[in-house]
Write a protein that holds these residues in place. Sequence first.
Motif, mmCIF file in Angstrom:
data_model
loop_
_atom_site.group_PDB
_atom_site.id
_atom_site.type_symbol
_atom_site.label_atom_id
_atom_site.label_comp_id
_atom_site.label_asym_id
_atom_site.label_seq_id
_atom_site.Cartn_x
_atom_site.Cartn_y
_atom_site.Cartn_z
ATOM 1 N N ALA A 194 24.645 -43.450 10.868
ATOM 2 C CA ALA A 194 23.940 -44.694 11.191
ATOM 3 C C ALA A 194 24.591 -45.394 12.385
ATOM 4 N N TYR A 195 25.903 -45.425 12.403
ATOM 5 C CA TYR A 195 26.619 -46.079 13.505
ATOM 6 C C TYR A 195 26.339 -45.365 14.825
ATOM 7 N N ILE A 196 26.435 -44.047 14.813
ATOM 8 C CA ILE A 196 26.233 -43.283 16.045
ATOM 9 C C ILE A 196 24.802 -43.439 16.541
ATOM 10 N N GLU A 197 23.848 -43.395 15.622
ATOM 11 C CA GLU A 197 22.447 -43.512 16.029
ATOM 12 C C GLU A 197 22.128 -44.883 16.625
ATOM 13 N N LYS A 198 22.876 -45.907 16.219
ATOM 14 C CA LYS A 198 22.609 -47.263 16.709
ATOM 15 C C LYS A 198 23.524 -47.669 17.863
ATOM 16 N N SER A 199 24.492 -46.838 18.179
ATOM 17 C CA SER A 199 25.506 -47.223 19.161
ATOM 18 C C SER A 199 25.023 -47.053 20.591
ATOM 19 N N SER A 200 25.830 -47.558 21.504
ATOM 20 C CA SER A 200 25.533 -47.404 22.924
ATOM 21 C C SER A 200 25.688 -45.949 23.344
ATOM 22 N N TRP A 201 26.339 -45.154 22.495
ATOM 23 C CA TRP A 201 26.492 -43.735 22.786
ATOM 24 C C TRP A 201 25.130 -43.079 22.958
ATOM 25 N N ARG A 202 24.154 -43.515 22.166
ATOM 26 C CA ARG A 202 22.795 -42.974 22.274
ATOM 27 C C ARG A 202 22.235 -43.267 23.661
ATOM 28 N N HIS A 203 22.469 -44.465 24.178
ATOM 29 C CA HIS A 203 21.957 -44.829 25.493
ATOM 30 C C HIS A 203 22.638 -44.014 26.590
ATOM 31 N N MET A 204 23.929 -43.766 26.410
ATOM 32 C CA MET A 204 24.641 -42.930 27.372
ATOM 33 C C MET A 204 24.077 -41.511 27.336
ATOM 34 N N ASP A 205 23.747 -41.029 26.162
ATOM 35 C CA ASP A 205 23.167 -39.702 26.028
ATOM 36 C C ASP A 205 21.798 -39.640 26.696
ATOM 37 N N ALA A 231 18.641 -37.612 31.190
ATOM 38 C CA ALA A 231 17.754 -37.890 32.314
ATOM 39 C C ALA A 231 18.313 -37.304 33.609
ATOM 40 N N LEU A 232 19.631 -37.253 33.708
ATOM 41 C CA LEU A 232 20.271 -36.748 34.920
ATOM 42 C C LEU A 232 20.527 -35.248 34.878
ATOM 43 N N ASP A 233 20.618 -34.704 33.698
ATOM 44 C CA ASP A 233 21.002 -33.311 33.538
ATOM 45 C C ASP A 233 20.215 -32.708 32.385
ATOM 46 N N GLU A 234 19.667 -31.544 32.587
ATOM 47 C CA GLU A 234 18.803 -30.922 31.573
ATOM 48 C C GLU A 234 19.561 -30.058 30.571
ATOM 49 N N GLN A 235 20.879 -30.230 30.455
ATOM 50 C CA GLN A 235 21.631 -29.430 29.492
ATOM 51 C C GLN A 235 21.192 -29.786 28.072
ATOM 52 N N GLU A 236 21.008 -28.769 27.270
ATOM 53 C CA GLU A 236 20.650 -28.978 25.873
ATOM 54 C C GLU A 236 21.522 -28.119 24.999
ATOM 55 N N PRO A 237 21.858 -28.464 23.832
ATOM 56 C CA PRO A 237 21.787 -29.841 23.344
ATOM 57 C C PRO A 237 22.990 -30.644 23.830
ATOM 58 N N SER A 238 22.817 -31.919 23.910
ATOM 59 C CA SER A 238 23.876 -32.811 24.367
ATOM 60 C C SER A 238 24.925 -32.989 23.275
ATOM 61 N N LEU A 239 26.056 -33.531 23.646
ATOM 62 C CA LEU A 239 27.113 -33.818 22.681
ATOM 63 C C LEU A 239 26.581 -34.733 21.578
ATOM 64 N N PHE A 240 25.816 -35.728 21.961
ATOM 65 C CA PHE A 240 25.228 -36.659 20.987
ATOM 66 C C PHE A 240 24.383 -35.895 19.965
ATOM 67 N N LYS A 241 23.496 -35.048 20.464
ATOM 68 C CA LYS A 241 22.601 -34.312 19.564
ATOM 69 C C LYS A 241 23.372 -33.317 18.703
ATOM 70 N N SER A 286 23.490 -33.458 14.680
ATOM 71 C CA SER A 286 23.119 -32.261 13.920
ATOM 72 C C SER A 286 24.218 -31.858 12.952
ATOM 73 N N ARG A 287 25.482 -31.912 13.401
ATOM 74 C CA ARG A 287 26.597 -31.558 12.516
ATOM 75 C C ARG A 287 26.701 -32.522 11.341
ATOM 76 N N LEU A 288 26.539 -33.820 11.608
ATOM 77 C CA LEU A 288 26.607 -34.802 10.525
ATOM 78 C C LEU A 288 25.483 -34.572 9.514
ATOM 79 N N LYS A 289 24.269 -34.346 10.013
ATOM 80 C CA LYS A 289 23.136 -34.115 9.113
ATOM 81 C C LYS A 289 23.331 -32.842 8.305
#
Length: 78
Positions: A25-36, A41-51, A55-58
Motif C-alpha cells: 500500500a505504501y509503495i503504491e501510494k508513494s512518490s516512487w510510483r510517479h518516478m516510475d 515515459a523516458l525509457d521503454e524498459q520493461e518491467p521497471s523496478l517499481f513493477k 509483483s514480488r510483494l503480490k
Amino acid sequence: MAMSTVQECIQENERQLIVNRQSLAYIEKSSWRHMDDLHCALDEQEPSLFKRTISRLKAGIDELEEANIVLRRLHHDA
C-alpha cells in the motif's frame, strides 16, 4: 495452553502478511510510483523496478495466504 508449531507458523505468516500488505500500500501510494511513471515515459524498459517490486510483494502475499490455507487444514485435521 501451548501453541502448536502449526499455529505458530500461521501466526508468523499472518504477521508477515500484514507487513507485506502495508508495504504494498505504501509503495503504491508513494512518490516512487510517479518516478516510475516518469522513467517509463523516458525509457521503454520493461518491467521497471517499481513493477518488479510490486509483483514480488503480490507473489509473496499469495504464497503466504496459500501456505496458511494448507497449515489451517493440517491443524484442523490433527
